[in-house]
Design a protein around this motif. Structure first.
Motif, PDB file in Angstrom:
ATOM      1  N   ARG A   1       0.835  -1.209   0.000  1.00  0.00           N
ATOM      2  CA  ARG A   1       0.000   0.000   0.000  1.00  0.00           C
ATOM      3  C   ARG A   1       0.869   1.259   0.000  1.00  0.00           C
ATOM      4  N   LEU A   2       1.968   1.210   0.766  1.00  0.00           N
ATOM      5  CA  LEU A   2       2.893   2.343   0.796  1.00  0.00           C
ATOM      6  C   LEU A   2       3.450   2.627  -0.588  1.00  0.00           C
ATOM      7  N   LEU A   3       3.689   1.583  -1.373  1.00  0.00           N
ATOM      8  CA  LEU A   3       4.220   1.744  -2.722  1.00  0.00           C
ATOM      9  C   LEU A   3       3.403   2.771  -3.507  1.00  0.00           C
ATOM     10  N   VAL A   4       2.090   2.639  -3.463  1.00  0.00           N
ATOM     11  CA  VAL A   4       1.207   3.539  -4.213  1.00  0.00           C
ATOM     12  C   VAL A   4       1.048   4.870  -3.498  1.00  0.00           C
ATOM     13  N   ARG A   5       0.898   4.818  -2.191  1.00  0.00           N
ATOM     14  CA  ARG A   5       0.695   6.052  -1.430  1.00  0.00           C
ATOM     15  C   ARG A   5       1.917   6.973  -1.518  1.00  0.00           C
ATOM     16  N   ALA A   6       3.122   6.395  -1.416  1.00  0.00           N
ATOM     17  CA  ALA A   6       4.339   7.199  -1.492  1.00  0.00           C
ATOM     18  C   ALA A   6       4.528   7.783  -2.883  1.00  0.00           C
ATOM     19  N   ALA A   7       4.154   7.025  -3.913  1.00  0.00           N
ATOM     20  CA  ALA A   7       4.259   7.548  -5.278  1.00  0.00           C
ATOM     21  C   ALA A   7       3.351   8.761  -5.456  1.00  0.00           C
ATOM     22  N   ARG A   8       2.139   8.685  -4.936  1.00  0.00           N
ATOM     23  CA  ARG A   8       1.218   9.820  -5.047  1.00  0.00           C
ATOM     24  C   ARG A   8       1.751  11.031  -4.277  1.00  0.00           C
TER      25      ARG A   8
ATOM     26  N   VAL B   1       9.528   1.586  -6.499  1.00  0.00           N
ATOM     27  CA  VAL B   1       9.898   0.184  -6.665  1.00  0.00           C
ATOM     28  C   VAL B   1       9.902  -0.500  -5.311  1.00  0.00           C
ATOM     29  N   TRP B   2       9.081  -1.559  -5.185  1.00  0.00           N
ATOM     30  CA  TRP B   2       9.040  -2.346  -3.951  1.00  0.00           C
ATOM     31  C   TRP B   2      10.258  -3.266  -3.889  1.00  0.00           C
ATOM     32  N   SER B   3      10.797  -3.452  -2.674  1.00  0.00           N
ATOM     33  CA  SER B   3      11.929  -4.358  -2.481  1.00  0.00           C
ATOM     34  C   SER B   3      11.790  -5.063  -1.141  1.00  0.00           C
ATOM     35  N   ALA B   4      12.224  -6.313  -1.112  1.00  0.00           N
ATOM     36  CA  ALA B   4      12.173  -7.087   0.129  1.00  0.00           C
ATOM     37  C   ALA B   4      13.188  -6.611   1.144  1.00  0.00           C
ATOM     38  N   ARG B   5      14.087  -5.743   0.734  1.00  0.00           N
ATOM     39  CA  ARG B   5      15.068  -5.147   1.640  1.00  0.00           C
ATOM     40  C   ARG B   5      15.605  -3.878   0.998  1.00  0.00           C
ATOM     41  N   PRO B   6      16.057  -2.910   1.797  1.00  0.00           N
ATOM     42  CA  PRO B   6      16.656  -1.715   1.210  1.00  0.00           C
ATOM     43  C   PRO B   6      17.876  -2.081   0.377  1.00  0.00           C
ATOM     44  N   SER B   7      18.047  -1.396  -0.753  1.00  0.00           N
ATOM     45  CA  SER B   7      19.131  -1.722  -1.674  1.00  0.00           C
ATOM     46  C   SER B   7      19.891  -0.465  -2.073  1.00  0.00           C
ATOM     47  N   PRO B   8      20.981  -0.156  -1.382  1.00  0.00           N
ATOM     48  CA  PRO B   8      21.801   0.993  -1.785  1.00  0.00           C
ATOM     49  C   PRO B   8      22.312   0.864  -3.214  1.00  0.00           C
ATOM     50  N   ASN B   9      22.609  -0.349  -3.650  1.00  0.00           N
ATOM     51  CA  ASN B   9      23.092  -0.532  -5.020  1.00  0.00           C
ATOM     52  C   ASN B   9      22.022  -0.148  -6.042  1.00  0.00           C
ATOM     53  N   PHE B  10      20.763  -0.467  -5.733  1.00  0.00           N
ATOM     54  CA  PHE B  10      19.697  -0.102  -6.658  1.00  0.00           C
ATOM     55  C   PHE B  10      19.459   1.402  -6.638  1.00  0.00           C
ATOM     56  N   GLU B  11      19.581   2.031  -5.483  1.00  0.00           N
ATOM     57  CA  GLU B  11      19.494   3.485  -5.435  1.00  0.00           C
ATOM     58  C   GLU B  11      20.520   4.110  -6.380  1.00  0.00           C
ATOM     59  N   GLU B  12      21.745   3.595  -6.335  1.00  0.00           N
ATOM     60  CA  GLU B  12      22.799   4.122  -7.197  1.00  0.00           C
ATOM     61  C   GLU B  12      22.478   3.867  -8.671  1.00  0.00           C
ATOM     62  N   ALA B  13      21.902   2.690  -8.957  1.00  0.00           N
ATOM     63  CA  ALA B  13      21.522   2.380 -10.335  1.00  0.00           C
ATOM     64  C   ALA B  13      20.455   3.351 -10.837  1.00  0.00           C
ATOM     65  N   MET B  14      19.516   3.736  -9.970  1.00  0.00           N
ATOM     66  CA  MET B  14      18.493   4.706 -10.357  1.00  0.00           C
ATOM     67  C   MET B  14      19.129   6.052 -10.683  1.00  0.00           C
ATOM     68  N   ARG B  15      20.064   6.487  -9.864  1.00  0.00           N
ATOM     69  CA  ARG B  15      20.757   7.753 -10.136  1.00  0.00           C
ATOM     70  C   ARG B  15      21.531   7.678 -11.444  1.00  0.00           C
ATOM     71  N   ASN B  16      22.217   6.559 -11.652  1.00  0.00           N
ATOM     72  CA  ASN B  16      23.000   6.400 -12.879  1.00  0.00           C
ATOM     73  C   ASN B  16      22.122   6.356 -14.127  1.00  0.00           C
ATOM     74  N   SER B  17      20.842   6.031 -13.949  1.00  0.00           N
ATOM     75  CA  SER B  17      19.908   5.982 -15.072  1.00  0.00           C
ATOM     76  C   SER B  17      19.242   7.330 -15.332  1.00  0.00           C
ATOM     77  N   GLY B  18      19.662   8.359 -14.597  1.00  0.00           N
ATOM     78  CA  GLY B  18      19.180   9.709 -14.865  1.00  0.00           C
ATOM     79  C   GLY B  18      18.043  10.176 -13.981  1.00  0.00           C
ATOM     80  N   PHE B  19      17.605   9.346 -13.021  1.00  0.00           N
ATOM     81  CA  PHE B  19      16.537   9.770 -12.117  1.00  0.00           C
ATOM     82  C   PHE B  19      17.089  10.713 -11.059  1.00  0.00           C
ATOM     83  N   SER B  20      16.232  11.582 -10.557  1.00  0.00           N
ATOM     84  CA  SER B  20      16.606  12.519  -9.501  1.00  0.00           C
ATOM     85  C   SER B  20      15.774  12.243  -8.254  1.00  0.00           C
ATOM     86  N   GLY B  21      16.148  12.892  -7.147  1.00  0.00           N
ATOM     87  CA  GLY B  21      15.382  12.775  -5.914  1.00  0.00           C
ATOM     88  C   GLY B  21      15.278  11.360  -5.392  1.00  0.00           C
ATOM     89  N   VAL B  22      16.300  10.551  -5.604  1.00  0.00           N
ATOM     90  CA  VAL B  22      16.247   9.146  -5.193  1.00  0.00           C
ATOM     91  C   VAL B  22      16.260   9.039  -3.669  1.00  0.00           C
TER      92      VAL B  22
END
Length: 244
Positions: A59-66, A201-222
């Motif tokens: 539920r947080l996945l959708v609520r946080a996106a909004r 993006v939902w994850s079974a655990r926090p992923s610093p590596n995925f955060e970095e991948a999002m930044r490297n893909s051009g996303f902001s505010g990660v």
């Protein structure tokens, strides 16, 4: 989705008898619906994926996106949402309960999961959300939809993508799902988003590596929001914005 506690939250969980309600073999392996105690569980290739016991992080996945979309600045029209993965339905239910969303598209590649909602036991949870006139349920692979191969993308793209596929970026149990979290998968997400759109993006655990991948893909505010679980590491929702 969430990983089950090693022995359940208590003796009643561990002692509860289980019953397989349906089992299917498809192009991605075996998927089964199991009842254990009062919970319905989805099992993929023998591995627990999710159940109906909680749903807070889904539920947080959708609520946080909004919330993030409102912070960035919502579009003039009703925002269009794409949910990747129907699961047990918690993300769809959360979206349908919010009147500000426009079109709510849900992509699910497992025909069995769709059947369990439309005419099976999971319908007791999701029937109202599925009947919402804004809801569109697509039987397709998520990457195909992100690239417009399953159904044409809306003009201008989606305003929010909420992805709940497998166990998240660090551990996938179904072959091929890891492609979604690769640089090519993140590029497809960015291409399907409107400028200023939000990726969650939902994850079974926090992923610093995925955060970095999002930044490297051009996303902001990660950033990452966490949801504590009974045992083990918390569930996580990774958030990012496509620059306007």
């Amino acid at each position: 989705m969430s990983l089950p506690p090693p022995a359940g939250p208590g003796p009643k969980y561990a002692a509860a008898e289980s019953e397989i309600l349906d089992r299917r073999h498809g192009p991605y392996g075996e998927v089964a619906l199991r009842r254990q105690g009062g919970r319905l569980q989805i099992i993929a290739n023998g591995c627990f994926l999710m159940d109906t016991s909680d749903g807070r992080s889904e539920r947080l996945l959708v609520r946080a996106a909004r919330t993030e979309l409102l912070r960035v600045g919502p579009p003039a029209r009703a925002p269009r949402l794409l949910i990747g993965g129907l699961g047990v339905g918690f993300s769809l239910i959360e979206a349908a309960a919010e009147p500000s969303w426009g079109r709510i598209s849900v992509v699910e590649r497992e025909e069995a999961v769709i059947d369990w909602h439309r005419s099976g036991p999971l319908g007791s949870l999701s029937a109202r959300a599925l009947a919402d006139p804004r809801t569109e349920l697509l039987h397709a692979d998520l990457l195909d939809q992100l690239r417009g191969r399953a159904r044409p993308l809306p003009d201008g793209g989606y305003d929010a993508l909420c992805l709940d596929i497998d166990n998240g970026p660090d551990w996938t149990v179904t072959e091929g799902n890891d492609a979604l979290y690769s640089p090519a998968g993140l590029a497809a997400c960015a291409a399907a988003l409107a400028p200023g759109g939000v990726l969650a993006v939902w994850s079974a655990r926090p992923s610093p590596n995925f955060e970095e991948a999002m930044r490297n893909s051009g996303f902001s505010g990660v950033r990452t929001e966490e949801v504590a679980v009974v045992r083990g590491v918390p569930d996580a929702v990774h958030l990012a914005v496509k620059p306007a």
